[in-house]
Scaffold this motif. Structure first.
Motif, PDB file in Angstrom:
ATOM      1  N   GLN A   1      -6.391  -3.772 -42.558  1.00  0.00           N
ATOM      2  CA  GLN A   1      -6.842  -2.416 -42.824  1.00  0.00           C
ATOM      3  C   GLN A   1      -5.686  -1.405 -42.715  1.00  0.00           C
ATOM      4  OE1 GLN A   1     -10.008  -0.748 -43.489  1.00  0.00           O
ATOM      5  NE2 GLN A   1     -10.350  -2.784 -44.352  1.00  0.00           N
ATOM      6  N   ALA A   2      -4.861  -1.570 -41.677  1.00  0.00           N
ATOM      7  CA  ALA A   2      -3.771  -0.622 -41.457  1.00  0.00           C
ATOM      8  C   ALA A   2      -2.742  -0.676 -42.581  1.00  0.00           C
ATOM      9  CB  ALA A   2      -3.107  -0.910 -40.114  1.00  0.00           C
TER      10      ALA A   2
ATOM     11  N   PRO B   1     -10.264   5.544 -38.025  1.00  0.00           N
ATOM     12  CA  PRO B   1     -10.205   5.907 -39.449  1.00  0.00           C
ATOM     13  C   PRO B   1     -11.227   5.122 -40.251  1.00  0.00           C
ATOM     14  CG  PRO B   1      -8.355   4.476 -38.855  1.00  0.00           C
ATOM     15  CD  PRO B   1      -9.045   4.847 -37.572  1.00  0.00           C
TER      16      PRO B   1
ATOM     17  N   ARG C   1     -12.868   2.740 -42.993  1.00  0.00           N
ATOM     18  CA  ARG C   1     -12.426   1.465 -43.536  1.00  0.00           C
ATOM     19  C   ARG C   1     -11.964   1.634 -44.987  1.00  0.00           C
ATOM     20  NH1 ARG C   1     -12.968  -3.208 -41.081  1.00  0.00           N
ATOM     21  NH2 ARG C   1     -12.969  -4.325 -43.056  1.00  0.00           N
ATOM     22  N   VAL C   2     -11.015   0.784 -45.351  1.00  0.00           N
ATOM     23  CA  VAL C   2     -10.447   0.801 -46.694  1.00  0.00           C
ATOM     24  C   VAL C   2     -10.975  -0.401 -47.473  1.00  0.00           C
ATOM     25  CG1 VAL C   2      -8.317   0.665 -48.038  1.00  0.00           C
ATOM     26  CG2 VAL C   2      -8.350   1.916 -45.857  1.00  0.00           C
TER      27      VAL C   2
ATOM     28  N   ARG D   1      -4.148   0.777 -45.719  1.00  0.00           N
ATOM     29  CA  ARG D   1      -4.325   2.227 -45.631  1.00  0.00           C
ATOM     30  C   ARG D   1      -3.029   2.988 -45.900  1.00  0.00           C
ATOM     31  NH1 ARG D   1      -6.360   2.125 -40.992  1.00  0.00           N
ATOM     32  NH2 ARG D   1      -8.502   2.024 -41.745  1.00  0.00           N
ATOM     33  N   TYR D   2      -1.919   2.451 -45.424  1.00  0.00           N
ATOM     34  CA  TYR D   2      -0.669   3.215 -45.453  1.00  0.00           C
ATOM     35  C   TYR D   2       0.343   2.748 -46.499  1.00  0.00           C
ATOM     36  CZ  TYR D   2      -2.498   5.076 -41.101  1.00  0.00           C
ATOM     37  OH  TYR D   2      -3.296   5.669 -40.160  1.00  0.00           O
TER      38      TYR D   2
END
Length: 223
Positions: free
Chosen positions: A145-146, A47, A49-50, A149-150
């Protein structure tokens, strides 16, 4: 005493049959083709990057402290290293099959030596990359990041509040116990049945093999 079923010891004593099957009928690749290495598998798409702003990064840091994310990171790294060790026989088999300096008969002859000396040595060194500072840094970054992201910043703060509460702390510390009880209970009940079923099939396979008569030489090669 409870039995713990692990895959790693199997890798240390991989039977000669596994290598023999890989060498059986080995032929040169067809023109214009090459053997595909085990590691050349299509990687899943990563995915994007944020961009994590300072408040959200601080909120994630607080959450990681509450859930003791360092233990999660250690477990993930250990799992990856164990998987790397389990892959050793497959990697060594691939290296042997693709070796161009030995004939098939020579390859068969060196299998016992590879099993006795090379596999333990390779297992011992496999997966050391998962203990490096670079892996640790990438792992931490991936976790940030995870979560970014969520989860929204407010959701992360809500999770932190829960995990810092008495109930949240109990949940964290009881999860390992819950998982252990469930997994051990199911393994103790079903693994012996699985082993017995496989052994029954193995007995039939062995019985179906036509062993040469005592003193008989090898069957003549087909003309």
């Amino acid at each position: 005493m409870q039995k713990h079923f692990k895959l790693l010891p199997i890798a240390l004593f991989v039977p000669t049959l596994v290598f023999a099957q890989a060498l059986q009928g080995q032929n040169a690749p067809a023109a214009g083709t090459t053997a595909a290495p085990a590691q050349a598998q299509q990687a899943p798409q990563q995915p994007a990057r944020v961009d994590i702003d300072a408040p959200k990064k601080a909120a994630i840091k607080d959450l990681f402290a509450a859930i003791e994310v360092d233990k999660l990171e250690a477990a993930m790294a250990n799992s990856a290293q164990m998987r790397a060790k389990e892959m050793v026989p497959e990697i060594l088999q691939e290296a042997l099959v693709e070796n161009q300096s030995m004939t098939v008969d020579q390859k068969r002859a060196v299998v016992p030596q590879l099993q006795q000396s090379s596999i333990p040595k390779l297992v011992d060194s496999a997966g050391t990359i998962f203990t490096t500072p670079q892996f640790k840094a990438d792992q931490t970054d991936a976790l940030y990041q995870a979560y970014a992201r969520y989860y929204s910043t407010q959701e992360i703060k809500d999770l932190t509040a829960f995990y810092k509460s008495p109930t949240g702390q109990k949940f964290l510390h009881a999860q390992d116990l819950v998982g252990r009880d469930v997994v051990n209970g199911l393994l103790d009940k079903y693994m012996p049945q699985s082993v017995n079923a496989t052994r029954s099939l193995a007995d039939k396979e062995v019985a179906s093999v036509k062993a040469p008569a005592a003193g008989a030489g090898a069957a003549p090669a087909a003309k």
